[in-house]
Structures are given as C-alpha cells and as structure tokens.
Motif scaffolding. Structure first.
Motif, PDB file in Angstrom:
ATOM      1  N   ARG A 223       0.794  -1.189  -0.096  1.00 29.60           N
ATOM      2  CA  ARG A 223       0.124   0.121  -0.054  1.00 29.60           C
ATOM      3  C   ARG A 223       0.797   1.253   0.006  1.00 29.60           C
ATOM      4  O   ARG A 223       0.427   2.223  -0.398  1.00 29.60           O
ATOM      5  CB  ARG A 223      -0.876   0.041   1.197  1.00 29.60           C
ATOM      6  CG  ARG A 223      -1.796  -0.973   1.098  1.00 29.60           C
ATOM      7  CD  ARG A 223      -2.880  -1.131   2.375  1.00 29.60           C
ATOM      8  NE  ARG A 223      -3.958  -2.132   2.404  1.00 29.60           N
ATOM      9  CZ  ARG A 223      -4.773  -2.485   3.307  1.00 29.60           C
ATOM     10  NH1 ARG A 223      -4.349  -1.983   4.395  1.00 29.60           N
ATOM     11  NH2 ARG A 223      -5.557  -3.398   3.060  1.00 29.60           N
ATOM     12  N   ARG A 224       2.053   1.213   0.208  1.00 26.16           N
ATOM     13  CA  ARG A 224       3.111   2.467   0.469  1.00 26.16           C
ATOM     14  C   ARG A 224       3.979   2.367  -0.677  1.00 26.16           C
ATOM     15  O   ARG A 224       4.880   2.968  -0.648  1.00 26.16           O
ATOM     16  CB  ARG A 224       3.722   2.300   1.734  1.00 26.16           C
ATOM     17  CG  ARG A 224       2.879   2.628   3.067  1.00 26.16           C
ATOM     18  CD  ARG A 224       3.355   2.011   4.208  1.00 26.16           C
ATOM     19  NE  ARG A 224       2.077   2.592   5.230  1.00 26.16           N
ATOM     20  CZ  ARG A 224       1.125   1.889   5.451  1.00 26.16           C
ATOM     21  NH1 ARG A 224       0.819   0.941   4.570  1.00 26.16           N
ATOM     22  NH2 ARG A 224       0.221   2.449   6.627  1.00 26.16           N
ATOM     23  N   HIS A 225       3.937   1.199  -1.656  1.00 33.76           N
ATOM     24  CA  HIS A 225       4.702   1.176  -2.738  1.00 33.76           C
ATOM     25  C   HIS A 225       6.299   1.174  -2.639  1.00 33.76           C
ATOM     26  O   HIS A 225       7.121   1.572  -3.080  1.00 33.76           O
ATOM     27  CB  HIS A 225       4.525   2.324  -3.784  1.00 33.76           C
ATOM     28  CG  HIS A 225       3.065   2.502  -4.095  1.00 33.76           C
ATOM     29  ND1 HIS A 225       2.560   1.546  -5.111  1.00 33.76           N
ATOM     30  CD2 HIS A 225       2.104   3.375  -3.628  1.00 33.76           C
ATOM     31  CE1 HIS A 225       1.059   1.914  -5.030  1.00 33.76           C
ATOM     32  NE2 HIS A 225       0.960   2.977  -4.363  1.00 33.76           N
ATOM     33  N   VAL A 226       6.449   0.306  -1.344  1.00 31.28           N
ATOM     34  CA  VAL A 226       7.758   0.481  -0.839  1.00 31.28           C
ATOM     35  C   VAL A 226       9.014  -0.206  -1.743  1.00 31.28           C
ATOM     36  O   VAL A 226      10.079   0.284  -1.797  1.00 31.28           O
ATOM     37  CB  VAL A 226       7.706  -0.395   0.546  1.00 31.28           C
ATOM     38  CG1 VAL A 226       9.162  -0.418   1.085  1.00 31.28           C
ATOM     39  CG2 VAL A 226       6.871   0.222   1.659  1.00 31.28           C
ATOM     40  N   LEU A 227       8.417  -1.225  -2.387  1.00 34.15           N
ATOM     41  CA  LEU A 227       9.456  -1.801  -3.289  1.00 34.15           C
ATOM     42  C   LEU A 227       9.397  -1.119  -4.721  1.00 34.15           C
ATOM     43  O   LEU A 227      10.383  -1.208  -5.491  1.00 34.15           O
ATOM     44  CB  LEU A 227       9.361  -3.295  -3.308  1.00 34.15           C
ATOM     45  CG  LEU A 227       9.395  -4.278  -2.194  1.00 34.15           C
ATOM     46  CD1 LEU A 227       9.348  -5.540  -2.342  1.00 34.15           C
ATOM     47  CD2 LEU A 227      10.876  -3.892  -1.843  1.00 34.15           C
ATOM     48  N   GLU A 228       8.218  -1.016  -5.089  1.00 38.18           N
ATOM     49  CA  GLU A 228       8.312  -0.107  -6.715  1.00 38.18           C
ATOM     50  C   GLU A 228       9.097   1.261  -6.555  1.00 38.18           C
ATOM     51  O   GLU A 228       9.764   1.620  -7.536  1.00 38.18           O
ATOM     52  CB  GLU A 228       6.861   0.191  -7.052  1.00 38.18           C
ATOM     53  CG  GLU A 228       5.965  -1.265  -7.125  1.00 38.18           C
ATOM     54  CD  GLU A 228       4.907  -1.227  -6.115  1.00 38.18           C
ATOM     55  OE1 GLU A 228       3.692  -0.835  -6.257  1.00 38.18           O
ATOM     56  OE2 GLU A 228       5.365  -1.284  -4.976  1.00 38.18           O
ATOM     57  N   ASP A 229       8.970   1.848  -5.367  1.00 34.73           N
ATOM     58  CA  ASP A 229       9.617   3.151  -5.233  1.00 34.73           C
ATOM     59  C   ASP A 229      10.401   3.116  -3.917  1.00 34.73           C
ATOM     60  O   ASP A 229      10.038   4.040  -3.166  1.00 34.73           O
ATOM     61  CB  ASP A 229       8.704   4.332  -5.256  1.00 34.73           C
ATOM     62  CG  ASP A 229       9.161   5.582  -5.367  1.00 34.73           C
ATOM     63  OD1 ASP A 229      10.362   5.983  -5.903  1.00 34.73           O
ATOM     64  OD2 ASP A 229       8.392   6.728  -5.246  1.00 34.73           O
ATOM     65  N   PRO A 230      11.483   2.339  -3.993  1.00 33.73           N
ATOM     66  CA  PRO A 230      12.206   2.336  -2.654  1.00 33.73           C
ATOM     67  C   PRO A 230      13.065   3.600  -2.095  1.00 33.73           C
ATOM     68  O   PRO A 230      13.092   3.729  -1.184  1.00 33.73           O
ATOM     69  CB  PRO A 230      13.307   1.340  -3.010  1.00 33.73           C
ATOM     70  CG  PRO A 230      13.369   1.271  -4.473  1.00 33.73           C
ATOM     71  CD  PRO A 230      12.131   1.636  -5.036  1.00 33.73           C
TER      72      PRO A 230
END
Length: 388
Positions: A223-230
């Motif tokens: 939900r926080r897009h931690v891996l797509e936009d690290p």
C-alpha cells in the motif's frame, strides 16, 4: 446498465517493477539450498533435516544455512505474494471493476496456485510451498481491502499462532518415530502416496505458521509502494534490513548449536530453540526483502547491469524456476533416478543446489528478454484470465 471493462491480464514483463523480481530471483537460491538436503537419506536428522552425524564440512554448511537460509525464504516469498496481490487488485480496480469482481479474480488465481502445488507434490516434492500461498490467497484475500489497523492486528495474532503451531510441531518432531522422507523412498508409487500425505499436513502448517504474518506485512508494504519506489522509503528499508537480519541471526543461534551437535540440551529446550528460529525467520525474510529493495533503488538510478537483469529475469520466471528445481533434484537425488540421495552429504547437496539455481538463472536470462513468460507463468495466467 453499465458493463464493467474486461479484466486486465497480468502486467507485461517489460513494465514490472525491478525490486520484487530481483527479490524472487535471489530468494530462489535460498529455496534451492533449503530444499536440496531434504532429498538425502540414510542418516539421523535434526529439526531442519540436516544430518546429525555429518562430516565437519557438512556441519559447517548446515550451521550456516540454519543461521541464514532455513525459515527465511518462505516468509519472504509470502510477503512478496501479499505484495503482488495488492498490485494486481489495484491495477484491476483502476479499470473500473468492482471489488467483488476483482476478489473473484484473486481467488481464482489462488485456487489455481493451490492446484499447482497439489501437482507439484503429487509428481515431485512433498515440501511444496505453492499450496500454502494458494490457501492464504483464498482465505485472506479480504485483507487486501481491510484498513491498516486490521491488517497489522491480524499479523500480530498470526505471529502468536506461529509460535504455538511451531512449538507443537517441534514436540511432534522429537517424539515421532524417525524414517525416510518421501524423497528417499525407492518405490515411486509409495513415494507418491507419502508425498501427498505429507503435503496435506504441511500445507496448513505452513499456512498457519509461516505464511500468514509475512503475507499481511506484504500487504501493508504494498500500500506504500515500498518496493516499486524504494528511494523515499530508504530509512524504513534500512531499519528493517539491519534489525531484521540481527534478530534472525541471533534467534537462529540456539538451533544451530542444537542441530550441529555443539549443544545437546533437553527436548523442551531444543523445541523452544526450534520455535525461536522459526519466528525470528519472519524478521529475516522481511529483512532480505528490504535489502533487495535498497539494492534495486540503487540500480534504478542507472541502467541495471547484466547480473541484475539476469536475476530479475529469474524472478519473472520464479514459478517455472521453482518447479525446475524440483525436477532437477528428483533426477539427481531420487533412488529411482540419479540415486545420489544416499551417497552425498549436506555440503554436496548444497553445492548441487547452487549449480541448479545458476542453471535456472541462465535459462531465464536467455529466454525472458522480449517479454516471454515462463511456461508455468503463462499457464497460470491463461487459467486465471482466460484467452483475453
């Protein structure tokens, strides 16, 4: 009456985020290392299946893998599975489809993944993990839409259940009569039956013990897009990487000492060490995902090199490469095939695991460019979405 647009299929390979695929590609090495020694037989084994009477090199390899590998890859893959379900749901919801329609797609995909796991156990390996992921997708798909508080509360409850289940499983391990695993049985038909019996018990155990908490943490991270936009999440990823790795290693030390026969405590203490090893493995799996997210963030700032591209290709073909590992292990170790399962030790089995993983990386790197999917990925996609 409005008509919902057709459900989009899987994300094109060329538009996939780097970090999740890179994580899957690297974690397949840990899966190979964790599984190879389970094909060996003819020795008394410890909690994690390593020979208790192995040579010095075998014990060194076993101790290293207990510290860094065993019980770490499974929860990491579970976190990525939860992460991927959120990505899939968000992409379909963005087309205007309703949540019940999207939920039906997620459940259909999970049901087919459970079927893949059944076939994997039927034909190749009793320790299949696909069934547990399919089961968690069927049962817990509703958490994709639940609020963060409910997701994290369920994850904490899952951790408590994890400890209870693993403690009970550890007591069963020390009290049950020891025998060869299905991978070591010479009769193919008997091995098939025992694989299914083992899978039917291990799948709900994996579900209750190792998969649920990591799956829910993966939903929270997605939900926080931690891996797509690290990059914006570098501080969080760094803290998880350092704290999770330290917790996993420290928590693994007692079982490492027990399974390498450096320490021989009472059964109760040994079972406690086994449960501690497993629950801290969830922290280790999340830490490995965080480390790979940081690496992927650096790679995104420039053109990924050939090694990163090859590992990401292996991650794109993760289902195919995972199944190929079992095909190779059966061909090499099974008594009715190569027969090495009774002639090599843990160190040699791990060496074969590394070579097997490298072979799948090379295969994926050669065939994945251009958007080609792995055979297993293509089959799962067709069964989930149909021909459209």
């Amino acid at each position: 009456m409005s008509i919902a647009p057709p459900a989009p299929g899987a994300t094109p390979v060329t538009r996939r985020a780097l970090a999740p695929d890179l994580a899957r590609g690297l974690m397949l090495l840990l899966i190979a290392l964790a599984h190879a020694h389970m094909y060996l037989s003819g020795h008394e084994a410890g909690f994690r299946g390593y020979a208790l009477d192995g040579a010095a090199l075998d014990r060194l390899v076993a101790g290293t893998q207990i510290l860094l590998v065993d019980g770490r890859a499974l929860p990491m893959f579970a976190a990525l599975f939860g992460y991927g379900l959120v990505q899939l749901a968000d992409r379909q919801l963005a087309t205007g489809r309703s949540w019940p329609q999207v939920r039906a797609v997620l459940r259909r995909r999970s049901l087919w993944l459970l079927a893949f796991g059944f076939c994997h156990a039927l034909l190749l390996f009793f320790g299949d993990i696909l069934g547990a992921y399919g089961l968690v997708g069927l049962v817990l798909v509703g958490f994709v839409r639940r609020e963060d508080r409910a997701v994290l509360r369920a994850a904490v409850i899952g951790l408590a259940v994890h400890v209870v289940v693993l403690f009970g499983f550890g007591l069963l391990t020390v009290s049950a009569p020891k025998g060869d695993t299905p991978a070591a049985m010479a009769d193919p038909v008997e091995a098939l039956v025992m694989r299914l019996i083992g899978w039917s018990g291990m799948t709900p155990t994996y579900f209750a013990a190792s998969v649920v908490p990591a799956f829910l943490f993966g939903i929270w991270a997605a939900r926080r897009h931690v891996l797509e936009d690290p990059t914006p999440h570098r501080d969080l990823l760094s803290r998880v990487a350092v704290a999770g790795t330290a917790l996993a290693v420290v928590g693994a030390v007692p079982l490492m000492l027990v399974d390498t026969r450096i320490w021989t405590p009472s059964d109760l203490v040994s079972v406690s060490a086994y449960a501690l090893h497993s629950v801290t493995g969830i922290a280790g799996g999340l830490a490995y995902a965080a480390i790979i997210g940081l690496v992927a963030g650096r790679a995104r700032r420039g053109r990924p090199g050939p090694l990163v591209r090859a590992l990401a290709a292996c991650g794109q073909w993760s289902l195919t490469c995972y199944l190929l590992q079992s095909v190779i292990f059966v061909a090499v170790f099974a008594p009715y095939a190569g027969g090495l399962g009774t002639r090599v030790g843990d160190a040699a089995a791990s060496g074969i695991a590394v070579v097997t993983w490298l072979a799948t990386v090379v295969l994926a790197a050669l065939l994945a460019p251009g958007g080609r999917r792995g055979p297993a990925e293509a089959a799962l996609r067709r069964l989930t979405y149909g021909r459209s």
